[in-house]
Write a protein that holds these residues in place. Sequence first.
Motif, short mmCIF file in Angstrom:
data_model
loop_
_atom_site.label_atom_id
_atom_site.label_comp_id
_atom_site.label_asym_id
_atom_site.label_seq_id
_atom_site.Cartn_x
_atom_site.Cartn_y
_atom_site.Cartn_z
N THR A 45 -3.29 14.31 4.26
CA THR A 45 -4.05 13.07 4.09
C THR A 45 -5.51 13.41 3.81
N VAL A 69 -5.63 1.96 5.92
CA VAL A 69 -4.18 1.78 6.03
C VAL A 69 -3.52 2.74 5.06
N LEU A 70 -2.69 3.64 5.57
CA LEU A 70 -2.05 4.63 4.72
C LEU A 70 -0.58 4.32 4.54
N ASP A 71 -0.09 4.61 3.34
CA ASP A 71 1.33 4.47 3.05
C ASP A 71 1.77 5.76 2.37
N GLY A 72 2.60 6.52 3.05
CA GLY A 72 3.02 7.80 2.48
C GLY A 72 1.88 8.74 2.23
N THR A 110 -4.35 2.75 1.12
CA THR A 110 -3.99 1.59 0.31
C THR A 110 -5.08 0.52 0.24
#
Lengths: 765, 169
Positions: free
Chosen positions: A376, A680-683, A687
């Motif tokens: 990340t 906010v993280l997605d994969g 985002t």
Amino acid sequence: MTQGRAGPAGSGPGGSHIPALDVPEDRVDGVAKVTGAARFAADRAMPGMLWARFLASPMPHAAIRSVDAGRARTMPGVRAVLTGEDARDLYFGRRLLDRPVIAWDRVRFVGDRLAAVAAETPEQAEAALATIAVDLEALEPVLDAEASLAAGAPILHEHPERYAFLDGKRPPTGHPNIQGGFTIEGDAADLEAVFAAAPHVFTHTYRTPRQHHGYLEPHATLVWIDDGDLVHVVTTNKAPFRLRAQMAASLGLAAERIVVETGYIGGDFGGKGYSIDEYACYLLARATGRPVKAVTPYAEEIGQVNVRHAAVMRLRTAVDADGRLLAHSADILLDGGAYASAKPLAHLAVAGAADTLAPYRVPHVRIVARTVYTNTVPAGHMRAPGQVQTNFAGESHLDEIARALGQDPLAFRLRNAARPGEVGATGARFREARGAPLLEVVRREMEWGSSLPAGRGRGVALGLHHVGAGRLPLTLLIHHDGRLEITTGLPEQGGGVHTVIRRVMAAAAVPESIVAVRQVATSGTPPDPGVGGSWATHLASRATAALAAGFLAWLDERLPGALPAAPAGATLRDGRVVDAADGSTLAALDTVLARLVPRDAPVELSTVYEGGHREGEDDDFDFAACAVEVEVDRETGAFAIRDALLVVDAGTIINPVAHRGQAEGGFVFGLGGAVMEGLVLDGGVVTNLSLADARLPTPGDVPPLRLVVLPTDVGPGAFGAKAIGEAVNPSVAPAVANAIADAVGARLRELPLSAEDLLRAMHRA
Amino acid sequence: MAASADGRLALRVTVNGTLHELTIPGSRLLIDLLRDDLGLTGTKKGCAIGVCGACSVLVDGELMSACLLLALAVQGRSVTTVEGLAAPDGSLSALQAAFIAHGGFQCGICTPGQLVAATALLAHQPDPDEAEVRAWMTGNLCRCTGYLGIVASIRAAVIGEGPAAGAGE
């Protein structure tokens, strides 16, 4: 909701009384900033300048099979395209150089660079990026800190021994996915025995998210190589000499061949200590022979530069029957992201990670902080790094313990707050322990203990931040025409350090009207640490005081020569040389200086303030307490802050307007982290990539705020000045969480505090 | 409007009282025209998508985000930027002076936009109360001050309180 600003600005009783500091400051940068004349890095341009843009990895973790930039090189306006093959083995970082300038074998987060383009216009550079063909082989990503240490987790950095480490040797980590960390142990030998024997033991886990600094000025740089092969770097970096050292180490250049120049910085909050584009812009400038400019697009700012560490914090505390803290252990796991590159400290963690119960007396302590690699966005320093996470955890934890024991949370804190002569939980030796007096102000101002209507609750939190220390050179030029010019490498990022310098000169009888403060490039001043770590006011005020004393001594020695008729004891007052006996004017200072200083040869006086902290000695801290009253709607979980109180421990205040601004701004900064912000993280992909979605506070989000300043003259800066910039923001979130718990009995253990989470928590309760 | 041989278009615009006649690509944004073509770098590019307000300018007195406007949209119109707020002799407006005296800025990156927006507010409502100030200024983010210094500065300018040293008005 409306409100005025309550409470006076300025020092008041308790600080040293310096008449020149009574008047509100006239900022050195004032007129420039209200007229648009102030120049920031992105405002700079050069003839023949190219624009750089970068291709970011679309995958969080992948092996690079190929990057084909053939077509991009033929696109209109394109002057250079570099891929990882052109930058093999070039890494960069503030301490550990583990982030590739351009990736060549592997990408480790959505944001790793795969190519760099320089073109005549930013649009042409952008168009060229779109033609680059990338072939990536996806690898299993590590998406959170706990997964990073799980058995069988992918190892993100297989050859850490290849990474350079600035100023020393990297400490061993014990696991390849650990970036760094530290352990604090005070009487740890007895720790488990104390836990086993204690009447009460409490264990809670708290979580905080990644957060973006939210400065409105994106990172920007302009790099060129002059005819003498000097590399010029205009940058948003707040520590120009450190960037110079980092670039030298990364790019294999001699530091003296690099000239770093920082203008005004448009918001820092820790984020401007880290630079990224400077390295690839150097390579592009080298490849094209032209100046190259890069300004980070804001979405990349939020998603790809550096963020506050997300944290998982497990706290365990033993308490006796009377509510005294007996023992405390904390396991602080921080998500460092794909690279440790953005962290400056040798342990590659954040210093505040130890501060779960820092203002309190706890006999037995063991705190383990670790930063780990994940796929990340890299994490770095952000205003009160570590404290924002651990103060939320520690102050929530204390509140939970107090309530479980049936004790008043404020009285519980007062019982355990370190008193003068006592050591805090992290082993800090407080020169002046200020927790208890701040809490007493909270008790009085909040009418603590008085009853509240249903749905309302009060919460309090106490925090502290170290007043930074170090070494600072400063130079004074005395000009023939009577002007005094102070040159410094310290950038002005809004904190007001240039004004501190001018005000301290004024306090030494050198009027502001003849003093100019000028920031110069690294080629024009001895190395300094830049600004950060709450050291600027301390170091700059002391260095200036020494410089002012040096100037007065210089003048004193030469007065008989310049004014032969002057009586003994002539002195400087309000910019005039006066007879000390009756105050009568003997000469204007500029008349005297015209006689003492040759027309074209200014006299140079310089000083180096050695203000480092020595191990084992007492140390300086800013304490702050925040208290709020909230109102909760039980139907929806929505909550509103109806009253907020900030009580700040201050040394002698040099810039009263700026001091108040830092306190107020710190409160709102903390409020944002408390109730709205968070990436906010997605994969592994961020985002919420706009300032609307990352949700910074706006004027309408600011509740009524009362500010109480509790001054002292026990500070390390001139006249007993301390710091303020990082003292305030950590305590806001736990104060709000504690007020919510007080109002409805439901506890939120994760930031940001939200109506949705509260509604769920109330249903569980 | 006539396009030149290379597809550029003619633009006539008055900026801070000065008439400019130039040819620009049709895709040119007002923010880039101001900063790159006219060298007026006081107007800042923050988010570049109309959220932060750092690029606020007045177009015929109306508050706009220069990052969202094509330069051609100001054809024949009058633009005021932060560089146009002080009097021709350099003396500061009441708002500019108040921002210095009352902590209306720290780093200064949002300040041009804040001042332009506040100027528009006072033109629209010369005596706003604090709630009106907050509501109007919601389009201009500031990460340093927590807004209290900005609101106090605007209120001080309204009631004519506390000019800064050396400031005009």
